[in-house]
Scaffold this motif. Structure first.
Motif, PDB file in Angstrom:
ATOM      1  N   PRO A 130     -74.767  -3.311  34.018  1.00 50.24           N
ATOM      2  CA  PRO A 130     -74.387  -1.998  33.486  1.00 50.24           C
ATOM      3  C   PRO A 130     -73.695  -1.126  34.537  1.00 50.24           C
ATOM      4  O   PRO A 130     -74.191  -0.929  35.627  1.00 50.24           O
ATOM      5  N   VAL A 131     -72.509  -0.666  34.181  1.00 50.72           N
ATOM      6  CA  VAL A 131     -71.769   0.270  35.026  1.00 50.72           C
ATOM      7  C   VAL A 131     -71.375   1.440  34.139  1.00 50.72           C
ATOM      8  O   VAL A 131     -70.584   1.282  33.220  1.00 50.72           O
ATOM      9  N   PRO A 132     -71.930   2.612  34.387  1.00 49.26           N
ATOM     10  CA  PRO A 132     -71.605   3.761  33.543  1.00 49.26           C
ATOM     11  C   PRO A 132     -70.195   4.275  33.815  1.00 49.26           C
ATOM     12  O   PRO A 132     -69.546   3.876  34.764  1.00 49.26           O
ATOM     13  N   ASP A 133     -69.739   5.176  32.954  1.00 50.33           N
ATOM     14  CA  ASP A 133     -68.436   5.799  33.142  1.00 50.33           C
ATOM     15  C   ASP A 133     -68.388   6.538  34.476  1.00 50.33           C
ATOM     16  O   ASP A 133     -69.412   6.948  35.026  1.00 50.33           O
ATOM     17  N   GLY A 191     -51.310 -17.782  48.762  1.00 50.65           N
ATOM     18  CA  GLY A 191     -50.465 -16.669  48.370  1.00 50.65           C
ATOM     19  C   GLY A 191     -51.194 -15.377  48.097  1.00 50.65           C
ATOM     20  O   GLY A 191     -50.566 -14.358  47.841  1.00 50.65           O
ATOM     21  N   GLU A 192     -52.521 -15.400  48.131  1.00 51.44           N
ATOM     22  CA  GLU A 192     -53.270 -14.185  47.834  1.00 51.44           C
ATOM     23  C   GLU A 192     -53.666 -13.404  49.084  1.00 51.44           C
ATOM     24  O   GLU A 192     -54.154 -12.290  48.983  1.00 51.44           O
ATOM     25  N   GLY A 193     -53.477 -13.992  50.240  1.00 56.86           N
ATOM     26  CA  GLY A 193     -53.792 -13.290  51.478  1.00 56.86           C
ATOM     27  C   GLY A 193     -55.283 -13.200  51.750  1.00 56.86           C
ATOM     28  O   GLY A 193     -56.101 -13.854  51.103  1.00 56.86           O
ATOM     29  N   LEU A 194     -55.630 -12.388  52.705  1.00 56.97           N
ATOM     30  CA  LEU A 194     -57.025 -12.169  53.071  1.00 56.97           C
ATOM     31  C   LEU A 194     -57.703 -11.275  52.039  1.00 56.97           C
ATOM     32  O   LEU A 194     -57.066 -10.428  51.420  1.00 56.97           O
ATOM     33  N   PHE A 195     -59.007 -11.465  51.891  1.00 61.45           N
ATOM     34  CA  PHE A 195     -59.774 -10.688  50.920  1.00 61.45           C
ATOM     35  C   PHE A 195     -60.558  -9.586  51.615  1.00 61.45           C
ATOM     36  O   PHE A 195     -61.141  -9.806  52.679  1.00 61.45           O
ATOM     37  N   PRO A 196     -60.619  -8.397  50.998  1.00 64.21           N
ATOM     38  CA  PRO A 196     -61.402  -7.304  51.572  1.00 64.21           C
ATOM     39  C   PRO A 196     -62.884  -7.477  51.238  1.00 64.21           C
ATOM     40  O   PRO A 196     -63.251  -7.601  50.072  1.00 64.21           O
ATOM     41  N   HIS A 197     -63.704  -7.505  52.261  1.00 70.69           N
ATOM     42  CA  HIS A 197     -65.146  -7.592  52.095  1.00 70.69           C
ATOM     43  C   HIS A 197     -65.760  -6.322  52.669  1.00 70.69           C
ATOM     44  O   HIS A 197     -65.538  -5.993  53.834  1.00 70.69           O
ATOM     45  N   LEU A 198     -66.513  -5.616  51.854  1.00 69.43           N
ATOM     46  CA  LEU A 198     -67.130  -4.357  52.254  1.00 69.43           C
ATOM     47  C   LEU A 198     -68.449  -4.657  52.946  1.00 69.43           C
ATOM     48  O   LEU A 198     -69.380  -5.173  52.340  1.00 69.43           O
ATOM     49  N   ARG A 199     -68.506  -4.340  54.221  1.00 71.73           N
ATOM     50  CA  ARG A 199     -69.687  -4.640  55.038  1.00 71.73           C
ATOM     51  C   ARG A 199     -70.314  -3.325  55.521  1.00 71.73           C
ATOM     52  O   ARG A 199     -70.196  -2.948  56.677  1.00 71.73           O
ATOM     53  N   ASN A 200     -70.956  -2.637  54.562  1.00 67.71           N
ATOM     54  CA  ASN A 200     -71.568  -1.352  54.895  1.00 67.71           C
ATOM     55  C   ASN A 200     -73.015  -1.280  54.416  1.00 67.71           C
ATOM     56  O   ASN A 200     -73.523  -0.204  54.122  1.00 67.71           O
ATOM     57  N   GLY A 201     -73.652  -2.422  54.298  1.00 62.86           N
ATOM     58  CA  GLY A 201     -75.049  -2.435  53.859  1.00 62.86           C
ATOM     59  C   GLY A 201     -75.211  -2.272  52.363  1.00 62.86           C
ATOM     60  O   GLY A 201     -76.279  -1.889  51.902  1.00 62.86           O
ATOM     61  N   GLY A 202     -74.158  -2.533  51.607  1.00 60.57           N
ATOM     62  CA  GLY A 202     -74.266  -2.484  50.148  1.00 60.57           C
ATOM     63  C   GLY A 202     -74.100  -1.119  49.536  1.00 60.57           C
ATOM     64  O   GLY A 202     -74.554  -0.881  48.428  1.00 60.57           O
ATOM     65  N   GLN A 203     -73.435  -0.234  50.227  1.00 61.86           N
ATOM     66  CA  GLN A 203     -73.249   1.112  49.688  1.00 61.86           C
ATOM     67  C   GLN A 203     -71.910   1.206  48.964  1.00 61.86           C
ATOM     68  O   GLN A 203     -70.854   1.252  49.578  1.00 61.86           O
ATOM     69  N   LEU A 204     -71.996   1.219  47.645  1.00 61.33           N
ATOM     70  CA  LEU A 204     -70.821   1.406  46.807  1.00 61.33           C
ATOM     71  C   LEU A 204     -71.282   2.165  45.575  1.00 61.33           C
ATOM     72  O   LEU A 204     -72.153   1.707  44.831  1.00 61.33           O
ATOM     73  N   GLY A 205     -70.725   3.349  45.389  1.00 56.37           N
ATOM     74  CA  GLY A 205     -71.134   4.192  44.265  1.00 56.37           C
ATOM     75  C   GLY A 205     -70.144   5.305  44.053  1.00 56.37           C
ATOM     76  O   GLY A 205     -68.967   5.189  44.396  1.00 56.37           O
ATOM     77  N   ARG A 225     -75.491   4.766  44.383  1.00 54.33           N
ATOM     78  CA  ARG A 225     -75.327   3.389  44.854  1.00 54.33           C
ATOM     79  C   ARG A 225     -75.504   2.433  43.675  1.00 54.33           C
ATOM     80  O   ARG A 225     -76.521   2.472  42.998  1.00 54.33           O
ATOM     81  N   LEU A 226     -74.511   1.574  43.450  1.00 49.87           N
ATOM     82  CA  LEU A 226     -74.602   0.560  42.397  1.00 49.87           C
ATOM     83  C   LEU A 226     -75.497  -0.585  42.861  1.00 49.87           C
ATOM     84  O   LEU A 226     -75.557  -0.885  44.058  1.00 49.87           O
ATOM     85  N   PRO A 227     -76.164  -1.254  41.930  1.00 48.18           N
ATOM     86  CA  PRO A 227     -76.938  -2.436  42.326  1.00 48.18           C
ATOM     87  C   PRO A 227     -75.988  -3.547  42.763  1.00 48.18           C
ATOM     88  O   PRO A 227     -74.874  -3.667  42.257  1.00 48.18           O
ATOM     89  N   LEU A 228     -76.422  -4.348  43.719  1.00 46.42           N
ATOM     90  CA  LEU A 228     -75.612  -5.459  44.212  1.00 46.42           C
ATOM     91  C   LEU A 228     -75.746  -6.665  43.286  1.00 46.42           C
ATOM     92  O   LEU A 228     -76.810  -6.922  42.743  1.00 46.42           O
ATOM     93  N   SER A 229     -74.658  -7.399  43.161  1.00 48.08           N
ATOM     94  CA  SER A 229     -74.703  -8.648  42.396  1.00 48.08           C
ATOM     95  C   SER A 229     -75.460  -9.690  43.212  1.00 48.08           C
ATOM     96  O   SER A 229     -75.657  -9.537  44.420  1.00 48.08           O
ATOM     97  N   GLU A 230     -75.846 -10.778  42.552  1.00 48.82           N
ATOM     98  CA  GLU A 230     -76.513 -11.870  43.274  1.00 48.82           C
ATOM     99  C   GLU A 230     -75.597 -12.429  44.358  1.00 48.82           C
ATOM    100  O   GLU A 230     -76.047 -12.725  45.463  1.00 48.82           O
TER     101      GLU A 230
END
Length: 134
Positions: free
Chosen positions: A16-19, A90-104, A26-31
């Motif tokens: 679930p991701v609200p509007d 062809g897709e290049g490097l991928f961005p990985h967010l390494r901040n302890g799971g803080q995304l909200g 902080r959103l819950p992390l995926s597995e």
């Protein structure tokens, strides 16, 4: 490589991701993110391949648009693990967010919902051309 204006997080509708106005701090992390120790993100160019390789069985996705400037200090650009999905040339490097799971709400600029039609994400991608920033 120049920095993108936005990076994106693909979230299946089973999570679930609200509007946007109602996003939690902080959103819950995926597995996958929990197991990896970072949050997997994509650039606009990488989204079609990510949908194909990881979300082909889903019919509905939330797509979170994140202002790169807000997370830039915590992004590590890395090659994908070819053992998981094969080469992603062809897709290049991928961005990985390494901040302890803080995304909200502090990082996410907007959220859209995409629907897969006729077994493909093509129509959703075409309809999102103005929203996706390459």
């Amino acid at each position: 490589m120049s920095n993108p204006k936005y990076v994106y997080k693909l979230v299946p509708s089973s999570s679930p991701v609200p509007d946007t106005p109602n996003l939690p701090e902080r959103l819950p992390l995926s597995e996958l993110d929990t197991a990896s120790g970072f949050i997997h993100l994509s650039t606009a160019v990488q989204i079609p391949g990510t949908l194909k390789h990881f979300f082909a069985e889903h019919d509905k996705m939330y797509v979170l648009r994140i202002e790169y400037a807000k997370v830039e200090g915590d992004i590590k650009w890395e090659t994908p693990d070819a053992t998981v999905c094969g080469e992603r040339g062809g897709e290049g490097l991928f961005p990985h967010l390494r901040n302890g799971g803080q995304l909200g709400r502090g990082e996410i600029e907007s959220v859209v919902v995409w629907h897969r039609t006729s077994g493909s994400w093509d129509e959703a991608l075409e309809n999102a051309e103005a929203w996706l920033v390459y």
